[in-house]
Design an enzyme around this catalytic site. Structure first.
Site, PDB file in Angstrom:
ATOM      1  N   PRO A  15       4.761   2.995  -3.952  1.00 37.00           N
ATOM      2  CG  PRO A  15       5.190   1.657  -5.820  1.00 37.00           C
ATOM      3  CD  PRO A  15       5.826   2.682  -4.915  1.00 37.00           C
ATOM      4  CB  CYS A  16       0.435   2.602  -0.813  1.00 34.50           C
ATOM      5  SG  CYS A  16      -0.943   2.864  -1.975  1.00 34.50           S
ATOM      6  CD  GLN A  17      -0.041  -1.191  -5.103  1.00 31.39           C
ATOM      7  OE1 GLN A  17       1.023  -0.825  -4.614  1.00 31.39           O
ATOM      8  NE2 GLN A  17      -0.430  -0.802  -6.304  1.00 31.39           N
TER       9      GLN A  17
ATOM     10  CG  PHE B 273       2.575   0.263   3.558  1.00 34.21           C
ATOM     11  CD1 PHE B 273       3.238  -0.520   4.484  1.00 34.21           C
ATOM     12  CD2 PHE B 273       3.328   1.042   2.693  1.00 34.21           C
ATOM     13  CE1 PHE B 273       4.626  -0.523   4.553  1.00 34.21           C
ATOM     14  CE2 PHE B 273       4.709   1.041   2.751  1.00 34.21           C
ATOM     15  CZ  PHE B 273       5.360   0.253   3.681  1.00 34.21           C
TER      16      PHE B 273
ATOM     17  CG  ASN C 275       2.344   4.801   1.594  1.00 33.90           C
ATOM     18  OD1 ASN C 275       1.540   3.891   1.660  1.00 33.90           O
ATOM     19  ND2 ASN C 275       3.504   4.690   0.950  1.00 33.90           N
TER      20      ASN C 275
END
Length: 362
Positions: free
Chosen positions: A92-94, A96, A133
């Site tokens: 999960p990239c939120q 970043f 990502n």
């Protein structure tokens, strides 16, 4: 489209709706298992990859990956350490995300999932691994997370390529979407990669395209060429208020922006706001990045090129190069989140092709 038989194996962590799995299976890779905690994404994965399949079904772990032990997967699959060919996934990239301002997201607990991904590398010892990502992963504020990941990988016997940014539009995806990929391989494995993958599509106005007859970037128009099926449960869009619908009617077709409409808010008195918000998609250019808010015109340039509403889930899925027979579960907003988080199928294929060729020559 199969490139090989199913002799190459893979496991998909943080699989979401299954973009990486779909890309892998289209190449003949045998996806042994997948891990996903979100209930709607898990339902989508289960319905598309497991429910109606007779063979080579991935085992789906609907678990919090922090609570799932890698040894459990080894035991369940009767898999030996060092036996897996590819470990793939996009944590999960939120945290970043490039949409975060100042230092927002630096201490987001989801950032630690990148190193949880490494825990599975250490335990499973795959021959290769690939991480996907958002480009914000490379921002200086997240340097410690990335450096820790690389240090752990090197100390565990892996050569890891420097992170590279790929734009999906350079690989036949009708969308301007930049993502970071990290590729690693066991040092003791005789694997050579031609990394990164070479672009297959180019700026249509470049001399290279004109002189060499190379394919140009795919415009957003390809998403809207084929009519949507009424029975498609993903043929749904937001229902807008009469006030907003009136604004949309006044927004010029095929690329018009909010500031060209008749809507002026008090907050626009001193600045023009975000130019893409409530803007129409321009069918002559690659589409905007499909985010988790891709069906909501208030979140970006997600207004239909000619109709007076946001794009449907199916349109968004087409931007991500999912086939129309791929069904997303959970309703409008949950489906949009799954689409926005997914690896575009065509981009996933091009990255995995590099790994397949390397493994095949080893």
């Amino acid at each position: 489209m199969a490139l090989i038989s199913d002799t190459i194996s893979a496991i998909d962590l943080f699989c979401g709706a299954g973009g990486f799995t779909k890309a892998a299976q289209s190449l003949g890779i045998h996806v042994l298992a997948a891990v996903e905690f979100d209930k709607h994404a898990s339902a989508t994965y289960r319905n598309n990859f497991i429910k109606y399949k007779r063979k080579n079904k991935p085992k789906l772990y609907e678990n919090d990956i922090l609570a799932l032990e890698p040894d459990t997967i080894l035991s369940d699959l009767n898999l030996k350490v060092d036996q897996l060919d590819i470990l793939m996934g996009g944590p999960p990239c939120q945290g970043f995300s490039t949409h975060r301002i100042k230092d927002a997201g630096v201490n987001d607990p989801r950032n630690k999932l990148l190193n949880r991904y490494f825990d599975f590398i250490k335990a499973l010892k795959p021959k290769t691994f690939i991480v996907e990502n958002v480009s914000g992963l490379l921002w200086a504020r997240h340097k410690k997370h990335l450096e820790k990941f690389y240090k752990l990988a090197h100390n565990s016997g892996y050569d890891v390529f420097a992170p590279i940014t790929l734009n999906a539009k350079d690989f036949g995806v009708p969308q301007n979407r930049k993502r970071v990929f990290i590729l690693g391989k066991q040092k003791e494995q005789n694997i050579n990669f031609d990394w990164p993958p070479k672009p297959t599509h180019f700026n249509p106005n470049s001399r290279e395209v004109k002189d060499e007859k190379k394919p140009g970037w795919q415009p957003a128009s390809v998403v809207f060429e084929e009519a949507l099926k009424e029975e498609d449960i993903n043929n749904i869009h937001m229902n807008h208020s009469p006030e907003l619908t009136k604004v949309f009617k006044s927004t010029p077709k095929n690329g018009g922006s909010r500031n060209q409409s008749n809507r002026k808010l008090p907050c626009h008195k001193n600045h023009n706001g975000h130019k893409d918000v409530y803007g129409r998609i321009d069918p002559a250019k690659p589409g905007p990045t499909m985010t988790t808010g891709c069906v909501n015109p208030s979140k970006g340039r997600f207004l239909h090129p000619t109709k007076n509403h946001g794009i449907t889930v199916r349109h968004a899925a087409r931007f991500q190069t999912f086939p129309d027979n791929f069904i997303f579960s959970g309703g409008l907003m949950a489906s949009a989140i799954q689409v926005g988080n997914a690896v575009p199928i065509k981009l996933g294929i091009k990255t995995l092709e590099v790994i397949i060729r390397g493994l095949s020559k080893a």
